[in-house]
Design a protein around this motif. Structure first.
Motif, mmCIF file in Angstrom:
data_model
loop_
_atom_site.group_PDB
_atom_site.id
_atom_site.type_symbol
_atom_site.label_atom_id
_atom_site.label_comp_id
_atom_site.label_asym_id
_atom_site.label_seq_id
_atom_site.Cartn_x
_atom_site.Cartn_y
_atom_site.Cartn_z
ATOM 1 N N VAL A 57 4.732 5.659 -0.718
ATOM 2 C CA VAL A 57 3.613 4.964 -0.428
ATOM 3 C C VAL A 57 3.492 3.688 -1.116
ATOM 4 N N ILE A 58 3.347 2.386 -0.400
ATOM 5 C CA ILE A 58 3.208 1.263 -1.118
ATOM 6 C C ILE A 58 1.722 0.697 -1.063
ATOM 7 N N VAL A 59 1.385 0.374 -2.217
ATOM 8 C CA VAL A 59 -0.053 -0.174 -2.348
ATOM 9 C C VAL A 59 -0.129 -1.696 -2.422
ATOM 10 N N GLY A 60 -0.506 -2.181 -1.409
ATOM 11 C CA GLY A 60 -0.440 -4.024 -1.443
ATOM 12 C C GLY A 60 0.502 -4.384 -0.446
ATOM 13 N N GLY A 61 -0.055 -5.339 0.397
ATOM 14 C CA GLY A 61 0.552 -5.958 1.446
ATOM 15 C C GLY A 61 1.030 -7.389 1.356
ATOM 16 N N GLY A 62 1.318 -7.743 0.044
ATOM 17 C CA GLY A 62 1.999 -9.146 0.017
ATOM 18 C C GLY A 62 3.535 -9.196 -0.249
ATOM 19 N N TYR A 63 4.145 -10.148 -0.954
ATOM 20 C CA TYR A 63 5.578 -10.292 -0.704
ATOM 21 C C TYR A 63 6.158 -9.160 -1.518
ATOM 22 N N ILE A 64 5.782 -8.492 -2.507
ATOM 23 C CA ILE A 64 6.309 -7.475 -3.156
ATOM 24 C C ILE A 64 6.254 -6.115 -2.175
ATOM 25 N N GLN B 22 -10.841 6.589 2.767
ATOM 26 C CA GLN B 22 -10.910 7.243 4.145
ATOM 27 C C GLN B 22 -10.177 8.550 4.163
ATOM 28 N N GLU B 23 -8.942 8.544 3.638
ATOM 29 C CA GLU B 23 -7.955 9.804 3.607
ATOM 30 C C GLU B 23 -7.065 9.969 2.362
ATOM 31 N N THR B 24 -6.236 10.908 2.235
ATOM 32 C CA THR B 24 -5.448 11.247 1.359
ATOM 33 C C THR B 24 -4.052 11.081 1.872
ATOM 34 N N PHE B 25 -3.129 10.169 1.531
ATOM 35 C CA PHE B 25 -1.765 10.277 2.080
ATOM 36 C C PHE B 25 -0.644 10.829 1.264
ATOM 37 N N PRO B 26 0.016 11.904 1.492
ATOM 38 C CA PRO B 26 1.210 12.667 0.761
ATOM 39 C C PRO B 26 2.159 11.402 0.273
ATOM 40 N N ALA B 27 2.788 11.548 -0.995
ATOM 41 C CA ALA B 27 3.824 10.553 -1.276
ATOM 42 C C ALA B 27 4.732 11.200 -2.439
ATOM 43 N N ASP B 28 5.895 11.041 -2.254
ATOM 44 C CA ASP B 28 6.863 11.293 -3.235
ATOM 45 C C ASP B 28 7.140 10.420 -4.344
ATOM 46 N N ILE B 29 6.769 9.225 -3.978
ATOM 47 C CA ILE B 29 6.867 8.106 -4.992
ATOM 48 C C ILE B 29 5.799 7.042 -4.530
ATOM 49 N N VAL B 30 5.498 6.255 -5.581
ATOM 50 C CA VAL B 30 4.310 5.400 -5.111
ATOM 51 C C VAL B 30 4.584 4.032 -5.633
ATOM 52 N N MET C 251 13.909 6.527 3.652
ATOM 53 C CA MET C 251 12.588 6.905 3.358
ATOM 54 C C MET C 251 11.677 6.796 4.437
ATOM 55 N N LYS C 252 10.602 7.702 4.564
ATOM 56 C CA LYS C 252 9.377 7.512 5.397
ATOM 57 C C LYS C 252 8.603 6.569 4.423
ATOM 58 N N VAL C 253 7.932 5.402 5.051
ATOM 59 C CA VAL C 253 7.276 4.812 4.301
ATOM 60 C C VAL C 253 6.011 4.341 4.928
ATOM 61 N N ARG C 254 4.899 4.520 4.130
ATOM 62 C CA ARG C 254 3.506 4.047 4.297
ATOM 63 C C ARG C 254 2.976 2.900 3.416
ATOM 64 N N LEU C 255 2.220 1.770 4.350
ATOM 65 C CA LEU C 255 1.927 0.731 3.546
ATOM 66 C C LEU C 255 0.508 0.799 3.430
ATOM 67 N N ILE C 256 -0.424 0.642 2.441
ATOM 68 C CA ILE C 256 -1.932 0.599 2.452
ATOM 69 C C ILE C 256 -2.323 -0.805 1.981
ATOM 70 N N GLN C 257 -3.087 -1.371 2.935
ATOM 71 C CA GLN C 257 -3.606 -2.766 2.459
ATOM 72 C C GLN C 257 -5.071 -2.735 2.369
#
Length: 380
Positions: free
Chosen positions: A85-92, A163-171, A105-111
């Motif tokens: 799970v990536i927190v932030g939708g900028g360049y990084i 709004q909800e909780t997203f499972p993650a192995d790494i953040v 990997m299965k990837v989720r991005l939260i902005q």
């Protein structure tokens, strides 16, 4: 080069009046004072890490430093996480999303905001970037604020939003950076934009014989005509060069920036320069805009891919205010002529008949941003 380098030493205080710094020898655990004739502060930036519950978990990473990147790589190699799970939708956030996708990997991005890259792109161009992420399997979650992290024995197992909780192995935290200016502030050195160290065109602070350069210092924006904090490696290198010339006894001035940056996610390239709509609105600057859909090469030529260009300009003066480009391979670096135009103070009229090189392997007869300039002129 006869330069004395002291590793494992930390400057813990600056005494601007007595021209000395308090240094801590970390290996020997002792402090001492060191005199300076001139002092350059180049303390860089630090990642934004809000005090959220669970944020100290060992598998919550940032990559704003070499140590951070090494720790992330070690975690990937040793723990073999399957979901990120990536927190932030900028360049990084975008670049790390690509790395995780290529890692299988299965990837989720939260902005938190309603679009990606809100500091540099407008809604139309940002949607193209989000479409690219989704096309490559990234779950893009917009309009959600992270409120904390679930953890078990010091390891994060999920990212909690409003709004909800997203499972993650790494953040991965990609929340941006802030100037590392606390040391300067404690010494009474005035700060400027976004708590960056205030400097003049020579990189000199408002205290005698103290200078600052890089991510810890502010810059002058040539389009907004205001001081800003822009943490980009290109800017840091130029400021360091200017500071070094002045410290060596010669004279040089840093003319300012236009905020040019490029990035990519998989086969989508992104370029921006100048100011986006949000910043123009905040500053009360009137503008017109034009969006043009084109191609990187003539449609008939092998390797041609879609390209979208957006231009922004002042309606009365026709002064160019900014540009954004999103497209396939070969798109991003086309932002550079627009950056030159911003440095030169070009108007839309100035763009129309520039003598660019043309051949089908490189471009179409008309550069897409020239077509966009024509469209913008129709509005003024």
């Amino acid at each position: 080069m006869d330069i004395q380098v002291h590793t494992e030493h930390e400057v813990i205080a600056i005494d601007a009046d007595s021209h000395s710094i308090l240094v801590r020898d970390l290996a020997r655990r002792k402090d001492y004072h060191h005199h300076f004739d001139h002092l350059l502060i180049a303390t860089g930036s630090k990642p934004v890490r809000p005090p959220l519950p669970g944020i100290e978990a060992s598998n919550i990473h940032h990559v704003n430093s070499l140590d951070g990147g090494i720790a992330l790589k070690r975690s990937l190699d040793q723990q073999r996480p399957q979901s990120a799970v990536i927190v932030g939708g900028g360049y990084i956030g975008l670049e790390m999303a690509e790395a995780f996708v290529l890692h299988g990997m299965k990837v989720r991005l939260i902005q938190r905001g309603e679009q990606l890259m809100s500091a540099t792109l407008d809604r139309q161009t940002a949607e193209l970037v989000a479409d690219s992420l989704r096309r490559h399997g990234v779950d893009v979650q917009l309009g959600q604020s992270v409120t904390g992290f679930d953890s078990n024995n010091g390891i994060a197992t999920g990212v909690i939003t409003d709004q909800e909780t997203f499972p993650a192995d790494i953040v991965l935290l990609g929340l941006g950076v802030e100037p590392n200016s606390d040391l300067a502030a404690a010494a009474g050195i005035p700060l400027g934009a976004n708590r960056a160290i205030a400097v003049d065109r020579r990189q000199r602070t408002r205290r005698a014989d103290i200078w600052a350069a890089g991510d810890c210092a502010e810059s002058y924006h040539l389009v907004s005509r205001r001081s800003v904090h822009a943490a980009l490696g290109t800017i840091a290198n130029k400021q360091g060069k200017i500071a070094g010339i002045n410290l060596a006894g010669k004279k040089a001035e840093f003319p300012g920036i236009v905020g040019t940056a490029v990035s990519k996610f998989m086969d989508t390239e992104i370029g921006s320069t100048g100011l986006p709509e949000r910043t123009l609105n905040e500053l009360g600057i009137q503008f017109v805009s034009a969006v043009v859909e084109a191609r990187t090469l003539p449609r008939y030529y092998p390797g041609s891919s879609p390209l979208t260009v957006k231009l922004l300009a002042e309606p009365e003066s026709k002064r160019l205010l900014g540009g954004q480009i999103v497209g396939g391979p070969g798109a991003a670096k086309r932002i550079d002529p627009l950056a030159v135009a911003l440095h030169a103070g070009f108007t839309l009229d100035d763009l129309l008949y520039l003598d660019f090189g043309y051949a089908p392997p490189f471009s179409g007869v008309w550069e897409p941003f020239v077509i966009a300039a024509r469209q913008a002129l129709k509005q003024v």
